[in-house]
Design a protein around this motif. Structure first.
Motif, short mmCIF file in Angstrom:
data_model
loop_
_atom_site.label_atom_id
_atom_site.label_comp_id
_atom_site.label_asym_id
_atom_site.label_seq_id
_atom_site.Cartn_x
_atom_site.Cartn_y
_atom_site.Cartn_z
N UNK A 3 0.84 -1.20 0.00
CA UNK A 3 0.00 0.00 0.00
C UNK A 3 0.87 1.25 0.00
N UNK A 4 0.44 2.26 -0.71
CA UNK A 4 1.10 3.55 -0.64
C UNK A 4 0.06 4.57 -0.22
N UNK A 5 0.50 5.56 0.51
CA UNK A 5 -0.46 6.53 1.02
C UNK A 5 0.08 7.95 1.04
N UNK A 6 -0.83 8.86 1.17
CA UNK A 6 -0.48 10.26 1.29
C UNK A 6 -0.10 10.57 2.73
N UNK A 7 0.40 11.75 2.97
CA UNK A 7 0.70 12.19 4.33
C UNK A 7 -0.62 12.35 5.12
N UNK A 8 -0.54 12.15 6.42
CA UNK A 8 -1.71 12.35 7.27
C UNK A 8 -2.17 13.81 7.20
N UNK A 9 -3.48 14.00 7.16
CA UNK A 9 -4.10 15.31 7.23
C UNK A 9 -5.05 15.32 8.43
N UNK A 10 -5.39 16.51 8.89
CA UNK A 10 -6.39 16.60 9.96
C UNK A 10 -7.30 17.78 9.67
N UNK A 11 -8.51 17.65 10.15
CA UNK A 11 -9.49 18.72 9.98
C UNK A 11 -10.45 18.67 11.16
N UNK A 12 -10.86 19.86 11.61
CA UNK A 12 -11.74 19.97 12.76
C UNK A 12 -13.19 20.02 12.31
N UNK A 13 -14.02 19.24 12.98
CA UNK A 13 -15.47 19.32 12.79
C UNK A 13 -16.01 20.33 13.78
N UNK A 14 -16.51 21.44 13.29
CA UNK A 14 -17.07 22.48 14.14
C UNK A 14 -18.54 22.13 14.40
N UNK A 15 -18.85 21.73 15.63
CA UNK A 15 -20.20 21.25 15.93
C UNK A 15 -21.24 22.37 15.93
N UNK A 16 -20.81 23.62 15.96
CA UNK A 16 -21.80 24.70 15.85
C UNK A 16 -22.30 24.81 14.41
N UNK A 17 -21.51 24.34 13.44
CA UNK A 17 -21.94 24.35 12.03
C UNK A 17 -22.78 23.12 11.71
N UNK A 18 -22.34 21.94 12.16
CA UNK A 18 -23.09 20.70 11.96
C UNK A 18 -22.65 19.69 13.01
N UNK A 19 -23.49 19.41 13.99
CA UNK A 19 -23.10 18.52 15.09
C UNK A 19 -23.14 17.04 14.73
N UNK A 99 -14.57 18.06 17.05
CA UNK A 99 -13.79 16.82 16.90
C UNK A 99 -12.71 17.03 15.85
N UNK A 100 -11.52 16.51 16.12
CA UNK A 100 -10.44 16.56 15.14
C UNK A 100 -10.31 15.18 14.51
N UNK A 101 -10.56 15.12 13.21
CA UNK A 101 -10.47 13.89 12.43
C UNK A 101 -9.13 13.88 11.71
N UNK A 102 -8.45 12.75 11.73
CA UNK A 102 -7.19 12.59 11.00
C UNK A 102 -7.37 11.48 9.97
N UNK A 103 -6.80 11.67 8.79
CA UNK A 103 -7.07 10.74 7.71
C UNK A 103 -5.96 10.80 6.66
N UNK A 104 -5.92 9.77 5.84
CA UNK A 104 -5.07 9.77 4.65
C UNK A 104 -5.60 8.76 3.66
N UNK A 105 -5.44 9.07 2.39
CA UNK A 105 -5.82 8.16 1.33
C UNK A 105 -4.74 7.11 1.13
N UNK A 106 -5.16 5.89 0.73
CA UNK A 106 -4.22 4.81 0.48
C UNK A 106 -4.62 4.11 -0.81
N UNK A 107 -3.62 3.65 -1.55
CA UNK A 107 -3.86 2.89 -2.78
C UNK A 107 -3.02 1.63 -2.77
N UNK A 108 -3.45 0.66 -3.54
CA UNK A 108 -2.72 -0.61 -3.66
C UNK A 108 -1.63 -0.44 -4.69
#
Length: 108
Positions: A3-19, A99-108
């Motif tokens: 598997x190869x993947x991109x670097x980890x990214x993070x983004x905050x979910x602002x619950x006042x915008x959408x809980x 909430x802070x979500x962390x993610x990265x895309x992965x490919x085979x």
């Protein structure tokens, strides 16, 4: 299998915008899989919604296999992304804090 993947990214979910929905995440290009750090969330199913575009009306649930019930959080999981670039996560329980979500895309 490798598997190869991109670097980890993070983004905050602002619950006042959408809980109960994360913002739309952009992986920069399509990927086969999504490696995801799931923060502590209020108990309830999490469902992955995907899109080929970043238009809110284009998102749809990829399959029932991505619906999980999060009770603890603070763990990593890998979900099938199906060659999509954009995703968001529907939470069926209302979140009370950002909430802070962390993610990265992965490919085979």
């Amino acid at each position: 299998m490798s598997y190869s993947g991109m670097q980890w990214q993070s983004q905050v979910q602002n619950v006042t915008l959408d809980p109960s929905m994360t913002p739309n995440f952009d992986l920069g290009r399509p990927y086969d899989y999504l490696q995801l750090y799931i923060p502590v969330v209020n108990t309830g199913p999490l469902t992955l919604e995907v899109s080929k575009t970043n238009v809110n009306t284009d998102f749809y649930k990829l399959s029932d296999t991505n619906a999980i019930s999060s009770t603890v959080g603070n763990y990593h999981d890998v979900w099938e992304l199906g060659g999509h670039q954009f995703f968001r996560i529907k939470q069926w329980a209302i979140q009370n804090t950002n909430k802070t979500w962390q993610f990265r895309g992965m490919s085979i």
